[in-house]
Enzyme design. Sequence first.
Site, PDB file in Angstrom:
ATOM      1  N   CYS A 178      -0.540  36.995 -12.535  1.00 17.05           N
ATOM      2  CA  CYS A 178       0.681  36.744 -11.771  1.00 17.05           C
ATOM      3  C   CYS A 178       0.386  36.385 -10.324  1.00 17.05           C
ATOM      4  CB  CYS A 178       1.626  37.939 -11.864  1.00 17.05           C
ATOM      5  SG  CYS A 178       0.934  39.430 -11.154  1.00 17.05           S
TER       6      CYS A 178
ATOM      7  N   HIS B  78       0.818  -1.205   0.000  1.00 16.44           N
ATOM      8  CA  HIS B  78       0.000   0.000   0.000  1.00 16.44           C
ATOM      9  C   HIS B  78       0.857   1.262   0.000  1.00 16.44           C
ATOM     10  CE1 HIS B  78      -2.324   3.191   2.036  1.00 16.44           C
ATOM     11  NE2 HIS B  78      -3.234   2.775   1.186  1.00 16.44           N
TER      12      HIS B  78
END
Length: 752
Positions: free
Chosen positions: A700, A301
């Site tokens: 931005c 896992h």
Amino acid sequence: FDSLFDAAKELAGTESDAKVPVELLRYLCDSYQQIVERHTGKPFPQKPADQLRGAIEAVFRSWNGPRAIAYREREHIAHDLGTAVNVQAMVFGNRDDNSGTGVGFTRDPATGAKGAYGDFLVNAQGEDVVAGIRNTEPISELKKKFPKVHAELSKIFSRLETHYADMCDTEFTIEQGKLWMLQTRVGKRTGAAALKMAVDMVRPSDLGITRAEAVSRITEDHLDSVLHPQFAGSGYSVWAKGLGASPGAAVGRAVFTAEEAVEMSKGGPVILVRKETTPDDIHGMDVAKGILTAVGGKSSHAAVVARGMGRPCIVGAGSISIDERGQKFTVKSRVVKQGDWISIDGTTGAVYAGQVPTIEPDPHSGHFGKFMQWADEFRGTFGVRANADIPRDAKAARLFGAEGIGLCRTEHMFFAADRIPHMQAMILAREEKDRRKALQKLLPMQRKDFAGLFEAMDGFPVVIRTLDPPLHEFLPKREELMVDIARFPHLGGGGKKELAEKYNMKAGDLKKGLPELLKRVEELHEFNPMLGHRGCRLGITYPEITEMQARAIFEAAVQVAKKGKKVIPEVMIPLVGSEGELENQKAIVTRVAKEVLDKEKMNDLHYLVGTMIEIPRAALLADQIAQQAEFFSFGTNDLTQTTMGLSRDDYTKFSGEYQNLKIFKADPFQSIDQEGVGKLIETAIKLGRGVRNDLDIGICGEHGGDPSSVEYCYRVGMNYVSCSPYRVPIARLAAAQAAIAGADKSESMRTA
Ligand code: PEP
Ligand code: MG
């Protein structure tokens, strides 16, 4: 259940489940039934139909279990999607030594290499492989032990790849020599493997998928993982060794439970150390920089999940002995306690004590370059720039494919130790002439910084923003200063010297200087520092600041252009809300530019003056603003907080509750709030382009590196996004995927 079974194995003197004798199994069955009755208040159902119904309901219920919810959140899977239950007849891999079980991948999910990959166990059930409790054998061994099954499995693997046109993972069981396929799905893979497979599979001799499909299959996490750092140099003494299950270097403090990982990661990087991981650990794995387990194979896992997340991971480090409750692990005689630093290399499986220095990855090795070239072809003219303030970041940004700088926050240049005293002197000056004197000291420093940016970005635009944050950010904290003033009379010589250093004053000046400093700090203190005397308002009230910055920009531009480089300065004015503000600042910039360029006879140097759109009023009146602005750049950090009336610094205090209650679809400071903030963005684009149809428009704010926001920016017609250098490849990919998705839609519209 497990402790009873472990006791039974001990009693039988075996480590193998399969060797527990029948009498003990009978006893276990009885005990299990009692446990069920004790915990549920009902006897264990004896009718098969009731048992089946119970099992089906349990699967449906698991959809709302905490680990399933955490998984869906990570993978962006809708919570209302629902699940299905598959009922199939049972086969037994633990029937005898002619039986077994395994997990197989049609290619290597860690490297992308062709050929079957996986583990299997003789005489065992599926859970034993996945849980990583027993040491598995590689699938190549299957050929020796079960040659017929191996041949059949190979055929099935190639059939699956052809059918799904992708790498698949499978679970299989061998029952008395006969192969049964239990399940398959498109397999999780590391970033490096994903890139290799995407490039390989396009070949007609391989799976022959289209380039568009190949580009669409790569995720943000895949790219992120190949952009991860590696350890610098070699020769560090390896403390323990396990299997490198997910590549990359990680450094952090050791933690032993998922809960602790979540808690401690708030204060810095952590490495989750577990005996083995279970799906319950997913939230801990998510926040950890790396994962280390003592047991387990490459398909355990921990390995599968870490690879999917792009987290460096080591499994099966057998020489470490973990005391989870005691919150420590030991390797030979050395002890690592919770909070101690460790470093792990998920590529080699090496564990080191302390903090090993890391180096930045080279994104141009392997299949990255070729893949990104394909992505860029789809992206077309849509640009990706970087937010970079210093030449080093600008160089990194170019390496990652940035086509210019979309935001240089000039204030970041002022925080350096050799500059802050001049900055403070500038702020503390009461008279313009003193302010100019301090600015004069800063001018050459700024010029040097800007020259570095222009050089790194030869041929690409560089957006430089004039000073933005409120001035008190450059001064000491008010409360701290008050404490120091109270302390001052009681200090000895050493203490005074320390204070003098802290405040950049001579010791003899402290007595008078400290209260003066406090007075100025108090004058400048704001309760909401984001909506006061900042942005263009600074440059309007102290024009000499803008003047100095403009001079530094154009002198640097001339200097670099003279070296034969192509310099494209774009001067950006922050926090504009009205045309008048921009007009005022633009006049200063163009005047200084003219002075510098006239003097150097370089009037053909092309530059732009534009603005950020980060105040709702600027968006609403973008047609007026565009009379002045030669470009727009959406400052979506501020635009989000001003539109939502929600401070970006304060939201984190309650964002957890908001997330749990799903008040917002996503964190608005990470992913653009398209229906709210988006309305302003779309209005501004329309109004702005109505005045100047070639207006260059970008973004931005932090959103520029978020894939779903990039897709949005592409869709609403921006020219580029700008994000942090490391996210540049992710933004390039997101733009390519947006282009491909758009093309698909227009294609279907044409054929409809
Ligand atoms: C913005 O507001 O989105 C922005 C880029 O500016 P800053 O984060 O510096 O306020
Ligand atoms: Mg801003």
